[in-house]
Design a protein around this motif. Structure first.
Motif, PDB file in Angstrom:
ATOM      1  N   ARG A   1      40.404  32.842 -10.656  1.00 18.31           N
ATOM      2  CA  ARG A   1      40.268  34.084  -9.808  1.00 18.31           C
ATOM      3  C   ARG A   1      40.891  34.278  -8.905  1.00 18.31           C
ATOM      4  NH1 ARG A   1      34.705  34.376  -9.674  1.00 18.31           N
ATOM      5  NH2 ARG A   1      34.571  35.817  -7.888  1.00 18.31           N
ATOM      6  N   VAL A   2      42.676  35.461  -8.519  1.00 18.84           N
ATOM      7  CA  VAL A   2      43.041  34.439  -7.044  1.00 18.84           C
ATOM      8  C   VAL A   2      44.143  36.129  -6.864  1.00 18.84           C
ATOM      9  CG1 VAL A   2      45.315  34.244  -8.608  1.00 18.84           C
ATOM     10  CG2 VAL A   2      45.625  33.651  -6.135  1.00 18.84           C
ATOM     11  N   THR A   3      43.445  36.080  -6.119  1.00 25.03           N
ATOM     12  CA  THR A   3      44.660  37.864  -5.391  1.00 25.03           C
ATOM     13  C   THR A   3      45.966  37.859  -5.705  1.00 25.03           C
ATOM     14  OG1 THR A   3      42.396  38.548  -4.227  1.00 25.03           O
ATOM     15  CG2 THR A   3      44.151  40.224  -3.797  1.00 25.03           C
TER      16      THR A   3
ATOM     17  N   THR B   1      42.942  41.228  -8.397  1.00 20.68           N
ATOM     18  CA  THR B   1      42.486  39.823  -8.768  1.00 20.68           C
ATOM     19  C   THR B   1      43.208  39.236 -10.155  1.00 20.68           C
ATOM     20  OG1 THR B   1      40.465  40.512  -7.710  1.00 20.68           O
ATOM     21  CG2 THR B   1      39.765  39.183  -9.557  1.00 20.68           C
TER      22      THR B   1
ATOM     23  N   PHE C   1      43.825  36.317 -13.383  1.00 20.27           N
ATOM     24  CA  PHE C   1      42.905  34.955 -13.396  1.00 20.27           C
ATOM     25  C   PHE C   1      43.506  34.413 -13.396  1.00 20.27           C
ATOM     26  CE2 PHE C   1      38.354  36.492 -16.075  1.00 20.27           C
ATOM     27  CZ  PHE C   1      38.150  37.338 -14.240  1.00 20.27           C
TER      28      PHE C   1
ATOM     29  N   GLU D   1      42.825  33.357   0.853  1.00 16.75           N
ATOM     30  CA  GLU D   1      41.212  33.233  -0.085  1.00 16.75           C
ATOM     31  C   GLU D   1      41.886  32.279  -0.932  1.00 16.75           C
ATOM     32  OE1 GLU D   1      41.011  37.301  -1.961  1.00 16.75           O
ATOM     33  OE2 GLU D   1      41.737  35.623  -4.175  1.00 16.75           O
TER      34      GLU D   1
END
Lengths: 472, 323
Positions: free
Chosen positions: B268-270, B275, B277, B294
């Motif tokens: 997961r990444v912002t 959020t 995937f 992040e």
């Protein structure tokens, strides 16, 4: 053989015969299965407790329609070989079911013996027969004549394996597609080794399904590698069963959820179970676990995550649940096992924020105390936050186990398939979807539920598909 | 028909069987004509090329994946039965030959182990194509930036543009000349190719960002889109560099993954405050929306374990236990 007096005595016995198991202090240090199972003697005695009801209620509680008094009667007579045959007439995965079915809310809930005392230990007896057969070598039933019809099954979890096995036994040519490199679905990636041994039990039952003539293809992501449309149009399949499960993890949507040290239960368990991270570095996949773990949620997946954390070496493991003990969705046995092993239950507690250290690792979780209010849509008391009761829970690893939603890969890539607003596939009670020849069952239809319900759906759909294939 | 039934195929899924044994089985089966699709049970390495130092190219037999592969997508592979699942961008694909090309740098245990394999060896698992195909603009002026092994994922995108009749300006860079990969291939599909090395051993002495800056400053010619793939610090730098100019910049991310089908959420990444995937929503995202801080932090989650695995592997290699 038991004499008349012994039989009389057993028929009056109020409690189930206990199943021996590893002591909590030992088992938290290993991944071996917790209960050992009945020996033949105990199984015969427990089977003798069954009253052999003419209109057996227990069968009504079995989603796969096993002839329960039938197989138990055969155990009581010591006819184990016939017993396992009887059991396998309806259930292709008895060693799995005997371990992971919530019998207390299914067959055993209907057992007449349960009215005064404990019901017959149907689950333990099922497990006994299945293990008996695994130990002596599994027999493959004779192959039925081929119907010449080709069926594709998508997903090698409980629903798919059941549908595949049944359809093969009906004489259809069955190809089972699995996205992962190994079969079993949630039985492989979700349920831990100490509840369902993978090589000793699961793989053996999958091998049995394969021996029925099911052709298993791993590493095929239907929806990506090939679509359902192509299975029909290019590969010549005449019917398709979708059993892709509820594979999308839900998160809390609170601040800090992407900090290092926060896992979805799916990730946590997949690393530990499918990828065998507990054997790192002999296996290549690691798992990062701190000393103090909080598992959010109180279902079976949460219990599995908590108990796995203990075995991975966590010093303290907490369940954090926003409702009270009465609402916990996990099986009583799982909760009991978790408590015995030292998992701490923090009930009526809800996380509101995850706090990170200067390097972005979890160092705490802000929670709020809850109280129970009026019942909500699910009929359970709605948890209401108590104002000003916030506190910081000092943890370094968090596992979110609050449920899964259906994986959208197939709904997104299949034409003419009706999807509900929750992302589940719309199917009737026989598993038929809006598209001709396409059937679905298990969590992809119901949302996250149990292994045995998925198996039941696979069984019912297999029958409907057989009828459909006959019309072609 | 691709999916001919074969009971024998199942044999190769049994985890206890030694790899050599089922290679023999697979070969036997092919000879007997039983297994129609070898790619199903084993994935054969049909070509291997050492591109630069620790960067290697492999062409792997995976006909089903090759049939569907599109620029921007990736595969997940496992080298053997104890292996981890690692994602690698599809660098090229050949539907006729049924092969997928992967390019990787030996940075951890799995890629070292992969790099030690030779032509004719087999991988135990190879699944895909995963992720979303990249949306290809059909008109406009595009600049492609590739850094280090990131040139590999840039290449299929530039090639796709080239095949669609578009002109792409490519900028590729590496620490030193020996680490530059796919220079000829990139040149063949680019209108202009700019090469740079950090140490000046080839092309421009400096970073890809130096060259990119010239294009950004050149007001006479509009840039419609920039595609940048490389190490995270490079993508972050390019993103920061292009943001003030308002030029759409796409990056291809390669975070830690497990399943690659949206099941675990490890990747997961912002993006734009939400959020996502990487495996199902990406791997290509709008760079200006990505939370690189992040992403960088999450990428370092297993540094310690990676070292343990590499040490163990190297020890085994030295003592003759490993490959």
């Amino acid at each position: 053989m038991l004499d008349k007096d012994q039989i009389k005595q057993l028929r009056r016995m109020k409690e189930k015969h206990p199943m021996p198991e590893q002591a909590p202090q030992d088992r938290v240090k290993n991944y071996n299965e917790v209960p050992f199972g009945y020996d033949a003697d105990t199984a015969i005695k427990e089977a003798t407790r069954c009253l052999q009801c003419k209109e057996a209620k227990c069968v009504e509680g079995c989603p796969v329609e096993v002839d329960i008094p039938g197989f138990i009667g055969l155990i009581a007579e010591g006819k184990f070989d016939e017993g396992i045959k009887k059991l396998k007439e309806k259930n292709n995965l008895p060693a799995v079911c005997g371990r992971v079915c919530p019998q207390e809310s299914q067959c055993e809930a209907f057992c007449i013996r349960g009215k005064k005392g404990e019901p017959v230990a149907i689950g333990r007896l099922e497990r006994f027969l299945a293990d008996y057969e695994l130990a002596k070598g599994v027999e493959t039933p004779p192959k039925p004549p081929s119907t010449g019809k080709r069926v594709a099954i998508v997903g090698a979890g409980p629903a798919g394996l059941t549908a595949a096995g049944d359809l093969a036994r009906m004489g259809h040519e069955v190809v089972l597609f699995e996205a992962f490199h190994a079969t079993g679905g949630v039985l492989r990636y979700g349920i831990p080794e100490f509840r369902l041994p993978k090589e000793k039990v699961l793989q053996r039952e999958v091998d049995y399904i394969a021996s029925l003539g099911v052709d298993i293809k791993t590493n095929v992501v239907v929806g990506k590698t090939i679509t359902i449309d192509e299975l029909f149009d290019e590969e010549g399949f005449q019917a398709v069963f979708i059993g892709t499960g509820a594979g999308l993890p839900m998160f809390l949507n609170i601040p800090g959820e992407n900090l290092n040290g926060v896992f979805s239960a799916n990730e946590f368990l997949t690393r530990a179970n499918l990828m065998k991270a507990y054997l790192f570095p002999d296996y290549d996949t690691p798992i990062k676990l701190g000393k103090k773990v909080a598992v959010v949620g109180a279902g079976n997946v949460a219990m599995d995550s908590a108990r796995t954390s203990l075995r991975l070496g966590a010093e303290e493991v907490h369940i954090v649940y926003r409702r009270s003990d009465k609402e916990m969705p996990a099986r009583a046995e799982e909760i009991e096992h978790a408590k015995e092993e030292g998992v701490v239950f923090n009930l009526l507690t809800n996380p509101v924020k995850i706090i990170g250290d200067e390097n972005g690792w979890v160092k705490g979780m802000e929670c709020i105390r809850m109280e129970l209010g009026e019942p909500d849509d699910s009929g359970r008391a709605r948890p209401v936050p108590i104002k000003g009761s916030e506190f910081i829970f000092d943890v370094d690893t968090i596992v979110i186990a609050i449920g899964q939603s259906p994986n959208p890969l197939i709904p997104q890539t299949t034409s003419d398939l009706e999807i509900s607003r929750w992302g589940t596939i719309e199917a009737d009670e026989e598993g038929a979807t809006s598209r001709k020849g396409v059937y679905a069952g298990g969590d992809i239809v119901t949302g996250a539920a149990t292994v045995i319900l998925a198996m039941g759906a696979g069984k019912v759909a297999a029958r409907a598909m057989d009828n459909y294939l006959k019309t072609l | 028909m691709l999916f001919e039934s074969s009971v024998l195929i199942n044999i190769s899924f049994h985890p206890h069987l030694e790899k050599d044994f089922f290679i023999i089985m697979a070969n036997l089966n092919v000879k007997k004509g039983i297994v129609k699709e070898v790619g199903f049970c084993m994935f054969k390495i049909v070509k291997k090329r050492v591109l630069a130092d620790v960067s290697k190219l492999m062409e792997v037999e995976a006909p089903l994946v090759a049939r569907k592969a599109q620029p921007g997508q990736f595969i997940i592979l496992r080298v053997d039965d104890n292996g981890e699942r690692i994602p690698l961008t599809i660098a090229d694909s050949d539907k006729e030959k049924g092969t997928i090309t992967i390019i990787f740098q030996e940075v951890g245990k799995t890629t070292m182990q992969l790099g030690a394999l030779e032509e004719g060896d087999y991988l135990s698992d190879f699944v895909g194509p995963l992720g979303q195909a990249m949306e290809l603009p059909t008109t406009g002026r595009i600049i492609a930036v590739g850094g280090g092994v990131g040139i590999a994922p840039v290449y299929p995108k530039v090639k796709a543009f080239h095949e669609a009749g578009m002109e792409v300006i490519s900028i590729i860079g590496a620490r030193t000349a020996d680490l530059l990969i796919l220079e000829d291939e990139m040149r063949a599909v680019s209108k202009e190719l700019h090469v740079c090395t950090d140490d000046g051993t080839k092309g421009h002495h400096g970073f890809v960002s130096d060259i990119l800056q010239k294009f950004l400053d050149d007001k006479s010619q509009k840039i419609d889109e920039i595609i940048a793939v490389g190490p995270l610090p490079m993508m972050r730098a390019v993103s920061n560099q292009t943001k003030p100019y308002g030029v759409k910049t796409m990056v291809s991310l390669n975070p830690i993954m497990v399943d690659g089908t949206g099941m675990c959420g490890c990747c997961r990444v912002t993006v734009g405050g939400q959020t996502k995937f990487t495996c199902v929503d990406g791997p290509v995202f709008d760079a200006h929306e990505v939370d690189f801080v992040e992403l960088t932090r999450r990428g370092q989650m297993y540094l310690q374990e990676e070292k343990v695995a590499v040490d163990k592997y190297e020890h085994e290699c030295r003592s003759g236990g490993g490959r």
